[in-house]
Design an enzyme around this catalytic site. Structure first.
Site, short mmCIF file in Angstrom:
data_model
loop_
_atom_site.label_atom_id
_atom_site.label_comp_id
_atom_site.label_asym_id
_atom_site.label_seq_id
_atom_site.Cartn_x
_atom_site.Cartn_y
_atom_site.Cartn_z
CG ASP A 172 3.97 -32.22 -39.02
OD1 ASP A 172 3.79 -31.50 -40.01
OD2 ASP A 172 4.42 -31.80 -37.93
CD1 TRP B 54 9.15 -29.53 -36.25
CD2 TRP B 54 7.73 -28.74 -34.71
NE1 TRP B 54 9.33 -28.18 -36.16
CE2 TRP B 54 8.49 -27.67 -35.24
CE3 TRP B 54 6.79 -28.47 -33.72
CZ2 TRP B 54 8.32 -26.34 -34.79
CZ3 TRP B 54 6.62 -27.15 -33.28
CH2 TRP B 54 7.38 -26.11 -33.83
CE LYS C 216 7.19 -23.97 -40.09
NZ LYS C 216 7.04 -25.17 -39.27
C1 LIG Z 1 6.65 -25.49 -37.92
C2 LIG Z 1 6.26 -26.89 -37.72
C3 LIG Z 1 5.25 -27.25 -36.82
C4 LIG Z 1 4.55 -26.25 -35.92
O1 LIG Z 1 3.78 -25.40 -36.66
P1 LIG Z 1 2.84 -24.29 -35.98
O2 LIG Z 1 1.97 -23.90 -37.12
O3 LIG Z 1 3.72 -23.20 -35.49
O4 LIG Z 1 2.09 -24.93 -34.89
C5 LIG Z 1 4.91 -28.58 -36.73
N1 LIG Z 1 5.52 -29.51 -37.49
C6 LIG Z 1 6.48 -29.18 -38.37
C7 LIG Z 1 7.12 -30.27 -39.20
C8 LIG Z 1 6.90 -27.87 -38.51
O5 LIG Z 1 7.85 -27.56 -39.39
#
Ligand SMILES: *Cc1c(COP(=O)(O)O)cnc(C)c1O
Length: 360
Positions: A171, A101, A195
């Site tokens: 993030d 990511w 998540k």
């Molecule tokens: C799942 C995830 C993403 C991507 O998320 P989307 O909503 O599918 O774009 C980005 N960063 C992390 C840490 C993730 O777990």
């Protein structure tokens, strides 16, 4: 009806109480005679939903008044572009690469300016977090970017990097609301809801007010400008209304559980049973350096791909679903987010013990 223990990394398990409440309100939301899915985002009922959701999130995380909370769309991945478009004033940023990511975010940012990868753990398949106490932070960097919990590899920063005065952008998709956080240490935190919070389709960004300006890169679309959404209180256009409603219910559920300090305690207890077993098992082993282990995503392997596949298949038959590791790493991964009850993790460990006895 029977529910399984769902170890999916995302979209992921939600609290059963929240789903039941939403079911009860599906046809008639509190006397409005309609579902939240069917109502105007300008209605009084929805205005209350989004205002309360923001307030509850502020209460849970202790978000100071000089930070704005934005409910956005486009997934966490949209932020990979939106962050540089809005924050890369000098067109320079530093990225710490701890997994797919962060890697994707850095690659996207490169479209807008110079990206310095000031640390990486790719040399050992992202199984650890690099020492970030004294990194060569760039003099002219607009921000330092991290992915705080690495969903795929199962690592988490136990200490935030020393950014030497630069803004930290994080993030937090897969550790959102899993433990208390000091928002003041960040310029911006953001995450996709699917998540640890709610349904896919909602992204929550928490941004320090002074970083939200009209001074964005030329050509930045209106919809990708933070100021658009901040000025309109996340109602510039139709927001992901039903998703925000479910997130709001999860915030209330978290408050009822005792808030983030209580969640941290529960999450530590849950993760400990699994990690303790992995440490003593003669069949399974964890793939992450112990000090950098995530409380949310726990990858493990047997060392034999066929046996891993057998495990995933038999676990599924036993009501333990979505244990297959990410396609890029293989093996297994148990995501044990806030809504995964202790009993679910205990059931997984019992199943692993049984599988170990049968397959050694
Ligand atoms: C799942 C995830 C993403 C991507 O998320 P989307 O909503 O599918 O774009 C980005 N960063 C992390 C840490 C993730 O777990």
């Amino acid at each position: 009806m029977s529910r399984v223990y769902n170890f999916s990394a995302g979209p992921a398990v939600l609290p059963e109480e929240v789903l039941r409440e939403a079911a009860d309100e599906m046809l008639d939301y509190r006397g409005t005679g309609m579902s939240v899915m069917e109502m105007s985002h300008r209605s009084k009922a929805f205005e209350e939903i989004i205002t309360e959701a923001e307030q509850d999130l502020r209460d849970l995380m202790g978000i100071p008044d000089n930070y704005r909370v934005l409910f956005l769309q486009g997934g966490a991945s949209q932020q990979f572009a939106m962050i540089p478009m809005n924050l890369m004033k000098n067109r320079v940023a530093d990225y710490i690469i701890t997994g797919q990511w962060a890697k994707k975010a850095a690659k996207e940012a490169e479209k807008y300016g110079k990206v310095n990868r000031i640390a990486s753990s790719e040399d050992r398949t992202f199984s650890y977090i690099p020492d970030c106490s004294d990194l060569p932070v760039s003099e002219d960097a607009d921000y330092v970017y991290i992915c705080e919990n690495n969903t795929i590899y199962g690592t988490k920063y136990q200490q935030l990097p020393n950014t030497k005065g630069k803004i930290l952008v994080s993030d937090i998709s897969s550790c959102f609301l899993s433990e208390p956080v000091d928002v003041t240490r960040y310029g911006m935190l953001y995450g996709g809801a699917q998540k640890n919070i709610g349904p896919a389709g909602v992204v929550i960004a928490i941004i320090r007010e002074d970083l939200i300006t009209e001074d964005v890169l030329p050509g930045t679309p209106t919809m990708l400008t933070y100021k658009t959404h901040a000025d309109a209180k996340s109602l510039y256009n139709t927001p992901p209304a039903y998703g925000i409603y479910i997130c709001g219910k999860v915030f209330k559920w978290l408050k009822a559980q005792g808030g983030l300090a209580a969640m941290k305690e529960r999450n530590e207890k849950k993760a400990k049973v699994l990690y303790d077993f992995l440490d003593e098992s003669r069949l399974f082993c964890g793939t992450v350096v112990p000090k950098d282990r995530s409380l949310m995503n726990v990858p493990f392997v047997t060392g034999d791909a066929d046996l891993d596949a057998k495990f995933v298949k038999e676990a599924k038959a036993a009501g333990l679903e979505n244990l297959k590791g990410h396609r890029s790493v293989g093996g297994m991964r148990a995501s044990i987010y806030n809504a995964m009850p202790y009993e679910g993790v205990a059931a997984l460990v019992d199943f692993m013990k049984k599988f170990e006895e049968e397959n050694r």
